[in-house]
Enzyme design. Sequence first.
Site, PDB file in Angstrom:
ATOM      1  N   HIS A  70     -80.244  55.246  35.210  1.00 16.65           N
ATOM      2  CA  HIS A  70     -80.428  56.264  34.176  1.00 16.65           C
ATOM      3  C   HIS A  70     -81.914  56.443  33.912  1.00 16.65           C
ATOM      4  O   HIS A  70     -82.741  55.763  34.532  1.00 16.65           O
ATOM      5  CB  HIS A  70     -79.667  55.900  32.893  1.00 16.65           C
ATOM      6  CG  HIS A  70     -80.132  54.643  32.217  1.00 16.65           C
ATOM      7  ND1 HIS A  70     -79.957  53.393  32.765  1.00 16.65           N
ATOM      8  CD2 HIS A  70     -80.774  54.447  31.030  1.00 16.65           C
ATOM      9  CE1 HIS A  70     -80.449  52.478  31.948  1.00 16.65           C
ATOM     10  NE2 HIS A  70     -80.966  53.094  30.895  1.00 16.65           N
ATOM     11  N   HIS A  98     -83.887  56.089  31.106  1.00 16.48           N
ATOM     12  CA  HIS A  98     -84.697  55.425  30.087  1.00 16.48           C
ATOM     13  C   HIS A  98     -85.923  54.796  30.733  1.00 16.48           C
ATOM     14  O   HIS A  98     -85.862  54.271  31.850  1.00 16.48           O
ATOM     15  CB  HIS A  98     -83.864  54.378  29.347  1.00 16.48           C
ATOM     16  CG  HIS A  98     -82.940  54.978  28.332  1.00 16.48           C
ATOM     17  ND1 HIS A  98     -81.892  54.301  27.776  1.00 16.48           N
ATOM     18  CD2 HIS A  98     -82.917  56.227  27.777  1.00 16.48           C
ATOM     19  CE1 HIS A  98     -81.260  55.078  26.903  1.00 16.48           C
ATOM     20  NE2 HIS A  98     -81.871  56.261  26.893  1.00 16.48           N
ATOM     21  N   ASP A 155     -87.679  52.126  30.599  1.00 16.17           N
ATOM     22  CA  ASP A 155     -87.777  50.770  31.128  1.00 16.17           C
ATOM     23  C   ASP A 155     -87.131  50.644  32.505  1.00 16.17           C
ATOM     24  O   ASP A 155     -87.323  49.632  33.179  1.00 16.17           O
ATOM     25  CB  ASP A 155     -87.169  49.748  30.161  1.00 16.17           C
ATOM     26  CG  ASP A 155     -85.738  50.051  29.773  1.00 16.17           C
ATOM     27  OD1 ASP A 155     -85.364  51.235  29.765  1.00 16.17           O
ATOM     28  OD2 ASP A 155     -84.988  49.108  29.468  1.00 16.17           O
ATOM     29  N   HIS A 156     -86.436  51.677  32.942  1.00 14.47           N
ATOM     30  CA  HIS A 156     -85.811  51.664  34.266  1.00 14.47           C
ATOM     31  C   HIS A 156     -86.549  52.530  35.287  1.00 14.47           C
ATOM     32  O   HIS A 156     -86.210  52.502  36.465  1.00 14.47           O
ATOM     33  CB  HIS A 156     -84.353  52.130  34.159  1.00 14.47           C
ATOM     34  CG  HIS A 156     -83.485  51.170  33.411  1.00 14.47           C
ATOM     35  ND1 HIS A 156     -82.589  50.332  34.020  1.00 14.47           N
ATOM     36  CD2 HIS A 156     -83.410  50.900  32.087  1.00 14.47           C
ATOM     37  CE1 HIS A 156     -81.982  49.590  33.115  1.00 14.47           C
ATOM     38  NE2 HIS A 156     -82.465  49.930  31.924  1.00 14.47           N
ATOM     39  N   HIS A 195     -73.701  55.145  28.405  1.00 18.11           N
ATOM     40  CA  HIS A 195     -74.828  54.476  27.738  1.00 18.11           C
ATOM     41  C   HIS A 195     -75.584  55.491  26.898  1.00 18.11           C
ATOM     42  O   HIS A 195     -76.366  56.301  27.424  1.00 18.11           O
ATOM     43  CB  HIS A 195     -75.759  53.831  28.764  1.00 18.11           C
ATOM     44  CG  HIS A 195     -77.004  53.245  28.160  1.00 18.11           C
ATOM     45  ND1 HIS A 195     -76.978  52.334  27.123  1.00 18.11           N
ATOM     46  CD2 HIS A 195     -78.333  53.453  28.440  1.00 18.11           C
ATOM     47  CE1 HIS A 195     -78.219  51.998  26.800  1.00 18.11           C
ATOM     48  NE2 HIS A 195     -79.059  52.674  27.576  1.00 18.11           N
ATOM     49  N   ASP A 213     -77.525  49.607  32.055  1.00 20.66           N
ATOM     50  CA  ASP A 213     -77.194  49.543  30.633  1.00 20.66           C
ATOM     51  C   ASP A 213     -75.852  50.225  30.403  1.00 20.66           C
ATOM     52  O   ASP A 213     -75.552  51.265  31.008  1.00 20.66           O
ATOM     53  CB  ASP A 213     -78.272  50.251  29.808  1.00 20.66           C
ATOM     54  CG  ASP A 213     -79.628  49.563  29.919  1.00 20.66           C
ATOM     55  OD1 ASP A 213     -79.704  48.521  30.600  1.00 20.66           O
ATOM     56  OD2 ASP A 213     -80.592  50.077  29.333  1.00 20.66           O
ATOM     57  N   HIS A 225     -80.799  41.778  31.529  1.00 20.66           N
ATOM     58  CA  HIS A 225     -81.157  42.550  30.332  1.00 20.66           C
ATOM     59  C   HIS A 225     -80.782  41.781  29.067  1.00 20.66           C
ATOM     60  O   HIS A 225     -80.100  42.295  28.180  1.00 20.66           O
ATOM     61  CB  HIS A 225     -80.450  43.915  30.370  1.00 20.66           C
ATOM     62  CG  HIS A 225     -81.151  44.993  29.596  1.00 20.66           C
ATOM     63  ND1 HIS A 225     -81.056  45.101  28.234  1.00 20.66           N
ATOM     64  CD2 HIS A 225     -81.948  46.018  29.985  1.00 20.66           C
ATOM     65  CE1 HIS A 225     -81.760  46.144  27.828  1.00 20.66           C
ATOM     66  NE2 HIS A 225     -82.312  46.711  28.869  1.00 20.66           N
TER      67      HIS A 225
END
Length: 301
Positions: free
Chosen positions: A61, A63, A65-66, A140, A211, A269
């Site tokens: 996805h 976000h 942090d990914h 998510h 996530d 995570h």
Amino acid sequence: MFALTFLGTSASVPSAERNHPALLIEVGNHRILVDCGEGTQRQLLRSGAGFRRLDRILLTHGHFDHVLGIPGLFSTLRLRRTNDLMTVQGSPSTLEVVVRMLAGLWGEGRAPIPLELVPLATGRVLDAGNFTISCFPVRHRDTDSFGFSFESRARRHLRPERLAALGVPDGPVRRELAEGRSVTVADGRTIDPEDVLGPPERPRKLVIVGDAETTDGLAEHVRDADVLVIEATFLDHDAAIARDYGHLTAAEAAALAATSGVKLLVLTHISGRYKDEEILAEARKAFPNSRIATDLDRITT
């Protein structure tokens, strides 16, 4: 056989969660990243894996942090003067995040390396012959998220003792036999694949979920996985907080593994508010064969 290296986050990058899911999958001649957190290029070097033959990134996805490691990785690849095409696959909204990020650094419609952006839809992602990759939807928060299932095909390996007994020389003839074709050796004899192949190797299955706010709908995709990698950000006594932030508890992840025939559960995570021992204790109540990924861990299946 799949080899999985947990790249995690560079030690120089502070993070509220440990064991971010930046993963390197190696199978045959293929090397594939799943997500690309900040510091991924540094972790590739620290792991010894390097950048050779790395040509595909699958994004769960959008976000940050990914995906924040993409500019650093691409910059490193540019410095190495790579001409290899990099394929990045994610949902349309995830790829839009990537496009905006690259545009801010290198200009609209530009990238520092040859790049192909391919939107994902539920189903088959790649058929590489000896293995396949499929994707499936994951809930998510407000994202269009996907999980990934890597599945090998049943293979039969050459039996060295039979090759030696029949006088089959090293070289291309052995490759022909391994691929199921009969060969003729120097003395005129015909060797059939059945003469030298062992029993079929059991297919392998690796499932990666980034996530997730719920395990609903995931069981059919993770069923009978040899390895399931999934987040476990919170403990069960903080389940209400987990819901607010769109994450799972260790108990939920373990329950999914226990009811789906999973063989090994790997948790990622993890919130910095917990000790690893707390997460493991909760998970192992429901699924004893659980472990927590740490940076540069390597698992083969």
